[in-house]
Structures are given as C-alpha cells and as structure tokens.
Enzyme design. Structure first.
Site, PDB file in Angstrom:
ATOM      1  N   SER A  93     -66.634  49.976 -21.730  1.00  0.00           N
ATOM      2  CA  SER A  93     -68.012  50.398 -21.462  1.00  0.00           C
ATOM      3  C   SER A  93     -68.104  51.230 -20.193  1.00  0.00           C
ATOM      4  O   SER A  93     -68.789  52.253 -20.157  1.00  0.00           O
ATOM      5  CB  SER A  93     -68.929  49.174 -21.325  1.00  0.00           C
ATOM      6  OG  SER A  93     -68.941  48.435 -22.525  1.00  0.00           O
ATOM      7  N   ASN A  94     -67.400  50.807 -19.139  1.00  0.00           N
ATOM      8  CA  ASN A  94     -67.414  51.586 -17.903  1.00  0.00           C
ATOM      9  C   ASN A  94     -66.619  52.874 -18.028  1.00  0.00           C
ATOM     10  O   ASN A  94     -66.739  53.759 -17.191  1.00  0.00           O
ATOM     11  CB  ASN A  94     -66.890  50.738 -16.737  1.00  0.00           C
ATOM     12  CG  ASN A  94     -67.945  49.764 -16.250  1.00  0.00           C
ATOM     13  OD1 ASN A  94     -68.872  50.154 -15.576  1.00  0.00           O
ATOM     14  ND2 ASN A  94     -67.828  48.499 -16.647  1.00  0.00           N
ATOM     15  N   LYS A 154     -63.234  38.931 -23.749  1.00  0.00           N
ATOM     16  CA  LYS A 154     -64.004  39.297 -22.567  1.00  0.00           C
ATOM     17  C   LYS A 154     -65.450  38.956 -22.882  1.00  0.00           C
ATOM     18  O   LYS A 154     -66.061  39.567 -23.764  1.00  0.00           O
ATOM     19  CB  LYS A 154     -63.879  40.791 -22.252  1.00  0.00           C
ATOM     20  CG  LYS A 154     -64.785  41.209 -21.090  1.00  0.00           C
ATOM     21  CD  LYS A 154     -64.788  42.718 -20.854  1.00  0.00           C
ATOM     22  CE  LYS A 154     -65.781  43.082 -19.750  1.00  0.00           C
ATOM     23  NZ  LYS A 154     -65.982  44.549 -19.624  1.00  0.00           N
ATOM     24  N   SER A 177     -69.109  38.911 -21.655  1.00  0.00           N
ATOM     25  CA  SER A 177     -69.989  39.503 -20.641  1.00  0.00           C
ATOM     26  C   SER A 177     -71.398  38.942 -20.668  1.00  0.00           C
ATOM     27  O   SER A 177     -72.269  39.406 -19.939  1.00  0.00           O
ATOM     28  CB  SER A 177     -70.040  41.019 -20.817  1.00  0.00           C
ATOM     29  OG  SER A 177     -68.779  41.592 -20.578  1.00  0.00           O
ATOM     30  N   GLY A 236     -66.723  38.697 -17.928  1.00  0.00           N
ATOM     31  CA  GLY A 236     -66.974  40.125 -18.082  1.00  0.00           C
ATOM     32  C   GLY A 236     -67.687  40.756 -16.906  1.00  0.00           C
ATOM     33  O   GLY A 236     -68.075  41.922 -16.981  1.00  0.00           O
TER      34      GLY A 236
END
Lengths: 300, 300, 300, 300
Positions: free
Chosen positions: A51-52, A170, A172, A195
C-alpha cells in the site's frame, strides 16, 4: 514447502514507497539509494509494492520491475516480500509467479474487495486457497480494512493457516483481540505481523512476531529497539518507546498517508518525491506540521 | 465538445456481464449472441466493462478487447459506454484513450478508492479534472459506494459538471436526496443516471434521465415501460411497474450479485456462464430461489 | 381497532421542537403560541416529542406534560402523534399508555438501539409486538438510522404491518428502494411517511402518503404544495418544489440539526430558543450562513 | 479534589448485571447474594448500572435503587462505580448527584449519542465539563462505540483529563493505538481501564491500569491472575492467560451479550435470570454452545 515454514517474519519490515521522478516515472536509481541506506539499519527485510508502495498506481509491468530492481539492492539474507494482490484470483496467481521470478522471497497478498457484498468467508477462502495451491512463493495474507473496507474473518484466517504455503498475515485492522485470537487459533509456524507501528507493542504482547510499519522507513532504530526491549522482557522501556511513537505514526500513516511518508523521507535525506494521482502532495502548511512533529519525535 | 453535449443518456442501459467459457476465458462469440438479442429490445445503449462486467477481473488488454468486440455487435445509433476507471489517474487516462480507439462513445469512470482515507473532495476533483482534460471521450462519473466504500461528494459533482467533457453521472448510492441535489446544482446538459432499477422511479421523479441497471439485462421491456409511463405522466402505472421490480432487482443485484445475474441469464436463454474468482457461483439452492423469483416476476 | 385503520397519515406533519426558556425549562406558553401559528397552515397534524422535540433531553414527566399541553392547542381534527419510544419495552409500553391519557391520537415509536449488536430482526419484532398488544394507541414505527445506528429491516416491517395496531412507519433512512419495497409488501392500511423533506417526492412516487419533516416547521406551505402537485399528477411542478427545498432542508436537518431548526424559527418569528445540552447552539457565523440560506429559499 | 486523585482504578472490575425476577422486577435479594460471592474474589470493585447492568432498561428510580442496594453488600474498601450517563446533560448531573447520595464512590458516564451527527468534540467536551463542574463524585468517562455508534475523540479525552474530577476512562473501543495515545497525552493521575477482557493485555502493555470486563463476573480469578502476571513482568504467562480467555470472552460479550452473561452465571451457580426486552433470552441451542465453551474454558 519445508522452505516456507523456515521463513522467519520476526522483526521490523518497512513497506517501502515507490519513488517517482517529477515527471511521474518510477525512479529506479532513487529506489537503489534509499535501499542502500535502509540496508545499514537492523531491518529484517522489506515489503515492496504494498500500500505504501502505491501498487494500485503501478502498471502490472511496473509492479514486477520494481521488485526486480529492489532485489538487486537487497541482500540475500534480508527478505523481499512482494505485494502481488489484485482484485482477481487469476491475475493474483500470475503476478505471484512473476514475483517469484523477479526474486521475491514471499508474496504479501491483499484481500480482493471490489465486490464487497459478496466477499463471504467462502469467497476469501477460495481465493487464497487457489493461490496457495499455485504459488511458488510462501504467502502472507494482508488484511487492511482502512483501504479495502472488508475484513478477513478470523475463521478464514484460521482455515487458511492450515495450508503450509500460508505462512503468516499482516493484520492492519488494529484489533489486538483479533490478533490474539488468530495467534491462538493458528499453528505455531503461522506468524502474525502488526500492520502499523501504532499497535506494535499491543500486538507483540499477544504473540505477533514483528511489524510491517510505514514508520519503519523513517524510524527503524526506534522500532527495532522496541522489538528488542519487548523480547528482553523490559516492558517498561518498550512502552516508553511505543508511546513516544504514536503521534508521529498517526501523522505519517493516518493523517497524511503516503504523501506524508514521502515528505518525511525528503526531510530526512531519503528520496521521497512526488506521489501519483489520485493521491495529492501535502500542502505547504501540512509539510510544516509534519516537520514540527518530526522534530518533536527527535527524528529531525 | 459540441458532440458530447449532444450525447443523450435518456433511457435504459444494461451494464452487460462479460461472458466467460467454462475454462475462464472471455467468450467473445457469446458476447456477440447476447448483444444480438439485446439489440432487438428498445434499449438506449450499453455499459461494457462495468461492475457487472467484472472489469476488476479482466486484464487491461481484456478490458479493451471486450469493448472492441462489443462495438462490432452494437449498432452505431446505440451508445457504447465503456468502463475505463482504475485506481490510478495515469492508467485511467491511458485506458480511456484506448477505449476511444476501441470504438466507445463515452467512458464511465468509477471513483478511485484504495486510499479511502485520502480521497478528499480535492483528490476526486483533481483525478477527474485531469481525465477530462485529456480524454477524447465524454466522461460519465460513476459513484458506487457499495463497491468502493467512498462517496463522491455533491460539491465535487457540482464542480466537475462545469467541465463540458463531464456529461453525466451514474449514481448508485441510492439517495434521491443527493440525486435531486445534483440535478439542481448542475447545468442542464449534465445528465443523471440511476445506478439501479431499485430506485429508478424515485430518481426519475427528481430529474434523472435514465437508468443503468443490471436488471435491464433480463427485464428490459419492464424498465423501458416504466420510463415511458413516467414520461407520459402516468405515475400510477410507473409505480406499479416499479414496485413489481423491487424484489427481483434486490435478488439479482444485492443478494446474489453478478453470479445471480449470470444465472438468471442462463435461465432466460442468454449466455450467462461462470463468474471469475473471487466471485463464487450460486449454490444449487440459491439457483432454485432465483428461479422461483424469476417465475414470480413473470420473467420466466 | 377499526378506528386505527381509519387514521389517515396523508399530508404534512411537522415534528415540532420543544421550546425551552433561557434557563432551560420547558416554555409551555411558547409551545402554545407556536402551535397557534402552525394551526393556521394546512398541516395534517403534529409529531410531538420526537427527535426534533429533543425527547432524549426531556424527563419522562416532561415528555408527558409536553403532549398534554400541546393537545390543548391542537384542534381535534388534527392528529397529535406522540413520541413514546425508549430503549426498554416495558417503559415504552408505560409511556405509550400515558401518552394516550395525555391526549395523543397515535404513538410514534423509535427503534430501541443501545444493544445494537443484539438488535436482531427477532428482537425488533418482539419489542413492537409486545407494544402493539398492549397499546391503547395506533403505533407508527420510527426508523432513523442517522440517530440510532440501527436499521429496522424490511422483513420486520412487513411482519409487524400485519398487526392492526401498527398503522404505519416514519422511515428516515432515505432509501426509496426500501420505501417502495415496504409499500409493496404491506397491507393497504399500512401507511408510509417519508422522514425528511429531502426525499419527499421520491418517497411519494413509490407510494408514501405523507411526510414528517423538520422543514415543515418553517416551510409548511411549500411542502403542502409539493404534496398537492404530486397528487394532481403535476410531476414537473412537484419536482421544481422538491429541488428548491433540498439545500435549505440539508442545512436545517443534516448540517445544523435541532439547533439550526430553532435558530431558523427565531428568524421567522416563531419561538425557537435554546437547545438543551449536549446539543450546542449555533455559532454566530453559522447563524449568518443559515440566514442567507433562508433568504435564498425565499423563506425570509 | 484530593480524594478523587487518590482513587485507584488498578485491577479488575466486573460490570455486574442487574438481576430480574421471572416477572421482570429487579431481584434485590439476588443482587445481594451475587455480590457476596464476588466479594470473596480479589476484585478491586464493581461497576453497577452499566451496559451489562441493562441501565437503559431501568427506570431512573430503579437505577438509583440498584446502587443503594449494591452499596449495602459492597464493603467500603471496594469501589462502587455507578453508571449515571443519560442522553441529556441536565439529567446526567441530577443522576450523578443521586448516585453520590446512594453511596457510589465514582460515576461512570457513557457518551451521549442520540444526536450522533452533532456530537462534535466541542459537544462532548461541554457535556462532560458541565458534569465535572457539578459532580460530587469523581467521573470516569465511558466510551463504547459498539453500543453508542459515536467515538469520544482523543483530543476531547486529553482536554477533559485536565479536570481533576475526571479521573479516568473506560475505553471499550478496542484500539490499543488510541489507548496508548491517551495514556501518553493525559496526566499521570488519569487512569485508563480496558473495557473488555479481549484486549486486556494489549491495553496493560501500553499503560492501562485495569479492566472493566463482563468476563470478570464469571472468571475473576483468571483476569486477576493475568493482571498480576503482567505486573510481575511475566509476559509469557500473561499471554497464555490472555489467549485462553479470548474465545469465552467473545462468546459472552460480543456473540451473546448480556443474555449470554446471565446464562453463564446461571450455569456457574450465580443468579443470572432473565433479561429485559428488547434483549431476548438465549435459545436452547445457544445455551448449549455456551455451556460447551464454558467447559472448554475450564470455567464449568
């Protein structure tokens, strides 16, 4: 899959951003230089194209190329975990195979979510099961309701964890109740990663083994120290570190998002650079707020 | 853009499903035969490659190819509205250009949504403005919170409607308060389409000009009749039609989704065929429920 | 219950605010004077002690007393619909009985909602069934998710409508799909009221008979005209009225809430007065915004 | 307020259910006998008239009377924390005063929530500030989004914690990120209580001092042991206890709610008894599921 069960996810993993030139192309040289600097820090590996990493703004080809290039700069002993999720099972399988060829050690696979109303437990389980059966890479589930607006249910996680290719998650979502429950209901080889740095200590306390945190891109030492203090049983010190990180973490991840992370990297001597639209760059006054918070957190 | 302002969106548009073979490949011959049958019905045009077309499960190349093939079967006087939305502004512009080359008359562009927390009004406006300035096709905004978990705000719609390339919106959110407000606050050439048969009459009553409804794939005559009765001022007859359609519409669109629509098409002599994963086919008992509802709605 | 089935809910009903003195006590004289003015307008009746009446900020005794006093000022031929909902079935039954004694013609009963996670269809049905069996007054269901965060399901409405004491519903959720479905699935004597002026025409178009709208406190003539135009089949004129009301309605009901309604009443010569905490009065600049919108809507 | 700052919230507090007779009246003798049994366990005190006490189904008078009676059975050295929240500031102040007279040591005050759309930070802050200035008792804020559908923001908590009468918060939202942030941003005398056993260890790890947990009614020893292990720095043992409690906790609090807690108490020799409507009793097969889970958790 003896190999995959040997994969350790303990420690701190930054989900690295994808650098772009001012013209909006992927800046591979800056990707290399950022990684060289991160390599000097005690990180366990990297999530590339998550996502980042603005994976939704990369073409299929760019997603692969970014992993290939990152692999050049990442030493063998550090894990390269490649984002390979798409809204479609077929394409996710294809991309996961390509990520293996590109040099990834594991794939992190976000939940499909477009048909939210039909993403039943059975649909999630079928998606990941098909992938697990066809994947050359160990699979890390990736649940991020803040982006996907779906929540991978505990029951599905528990079932999928029975498959040897599914080595971890992960998570989040930020619920340590859920994290504790998944630790409790999955085999020992299934590893849970928090996350976000915001609930890192809470997650470790109920059995998570590590963290994938945007903040690790700019505050690796603090996160690694938190992890070590926790493992040494020094909860007081771990708590002090945790509490000192919450404000900067909220600012970078929740309030300003990827553009905030990139701006912070620019402040700190990394190459952050522009985001791709539809993300917008920070306003000048937002940058000033960010700068002050970085100073307050003793990062700048 | 004199042409685009001349584009009429009045009437009924089915968002056609993409047919797949049992092996999961796009079944282009079935696409043709379905379109031939729809061509015999008084529809205003087609949405190709939208949510019901499982666009998220098509590759970039498949999305274009489906439009090219559909264009072969769709007469010039009927609109081909191609889905060209992606999570990225750059890719959306590229795909919209390719849809123009593939023969589309207009593009319908779903809101980007992955970075939900950062999809501010400014971010939406920037995304669609960039697209409008670079698009060879008239643009129809597409707001579908049930899938995207974001809601394109009234203010942004009102601003974007000032651009001549932005000719309308498919609003699937179901609020006639919002639909009325957008009719009120946009220029006359900006046309609003209801995104579901469920609130078609409500939307028409406050100024929508037509409907893009999954149900139009299997009940075109009823929807066209509803539209005509409304235009003739026969609200009583329009209401009777509307009420008779709600149950079957809820079943096909909300309860069973694309798999339900395809199963209904199979029952009715079209080619429905399989869905692509992560969507799951209907269970046998679900098909039976669907069959009974089709019978009750006098469609079967 | 021959009487209750004879109760007509057609037309426009303001949910009147409860006036308070500057010291925060109920201002009964102002209640009278407001009602006298409303009595001069072509309203079908009043909802007393509903959401706009700040019923949650009234004591049990105040709720009853406000109805008693309002009854003095409301002519027999106009309906007094009293809010008698609480989070508890027992107390709701008690209060409904007391509202009958206080002179109410019907009770409007909001869904209990505190135990949201346990408010299953069965729980709603049991609550209202117990009430229906013990109520001396006709019952109007009241669904307002914006306040309660629960949504009374269609199935429950359909079942409850079979009971002769349950004569209708005020549906504030804003979905005309749901409103159409409930009209379709309930007996003819069961009457649906739109819960806001924002979707009044949309609701009428699918079979609602009237509206309970905060806006009716300050724009009764427009709402009554809209209702009449619709009944005369003049959809064009009804639409023009509807569209002209959306902005002021959104301002008063969604943006500024009860404090906004009271401020608007003060501008228009009614007694609005203060709200009770936790509601806050409008800021000065908010009042100015409101004043401008009232002018723009030709109400001031 | 030297006294209030001396109030320690460390440890485990059950939010006790209100027992009802089969006829639905408050069963004061059973309240006494339950408390006598709890008094033999190492609890720090009790929350009386909270969510698990079905306070929304008690009349104003019953709420006070339950506290008066509970006080008779609760030794002085254990805290009696009385629920005194209502949707109205005035009534909350009145009830808090009455709770002081009834013998409470502190008041726990749920966020008002009916006007959700207007419950701005300023509205929350005004509500609690007025209360703090008028309260004879120390105030514990109570945030429970699962019931109220509002979330008391960090900024408001931080501001309210500056007032000496506001001695702590019961946070039931489950985010340890938020809990860590509030510990970080409030004075030392402000104490945070986890609102559920599900995230107890996670909350302790970031600085919470105790827990108000439904589960404490039936598993006090385990929760107290968890708290002690944590304080002794034995995270491994604390984690084992935490993980062993998640399933039973989820069952009692999330899945079955107050009716589940009461049924569990009946199984374990306490008086659980019926719930008040709109809550429904467990079905027989639900009771069986509950019994099995109690056995699996070694509670039965």
């Amino acid at each position: 899959m003896t190999e995959s069960t040997a994969l350790s996810l303990a420690g701190v993993f930054p989900p690295i951003p994808t650098p772009f030139t001012l013209e909006g192309e992927v800046a591979f040289d800056q990707l290399h230089s950022n990684l060289e600097r991160w390599n000097a820090q005690p990180l366990s590996g990297y999530v590339v194209g998550g996502s980042n990493g603005e994976f939704v703004s990369l073409t299929h080809e760019e997603r692969i190329k970014v992993v290939q290039e990152a692999r050049q700069a990442i030493p063998k002993e550090r894990l390269l975990i490649a984002g390979s999720g798409t809204h479609s099972t077929r394409q996710t399988i294809t991309l996961t195979e390509q990520m293996a060829q590109a040099g990834a050690d594991a794939a992190i696979v976000v939940t499909p979510s477009y048909y939210r109303g039909r993403m039943t437990p059975a649909a999630f389980e079928n998606h990941y099961s098909q992938l697990a059966e066809n994947s050359p890479l160990p699979i890390i589930l990736y649940n991020v309701p803040a982006n996907t607006a779906v929540d991978l249910p505990l029951e599905s996680i528990s079932k999928l964890a029975q498959k040897p290719q599914v080595v971890g998650i992960k998570e989040s979502g930020g619920s340590v109740t859920k994290i504790g429950a998944m630790v409790h209901r999955t085999p020992d080889y299934f590893q849970v990663l928090a996350g976000s740095a915001g609930f890192m200590l809470g997650a470790l306390s109920v059995g998570a083994v590590g963290v994938v945190a945007a903040l690790a891109n700019i505050a690796a030492e603090s996160l690694v120290a938190l992890h070590e203090r926790f493992q040494q049983g020094d909860i007081g010190a771990a708590r002090d570190l945790q509490l000192s990180l919450i404000e900067i973490n909220t600012t970078v991840t929740v309030r300003f998002g990827v553009a905030g992370l990139k701006a912070a990297m620019d402040f700190l001597g990394y190459y952050g650079g522009p985001v791709r639209s539809p993300l917008l760059p920070l306003e000048e006054e937002e940058k000033e707020v960010l700068r002050e918070i970085l100073v307050r957190a003793a990062l700048l």
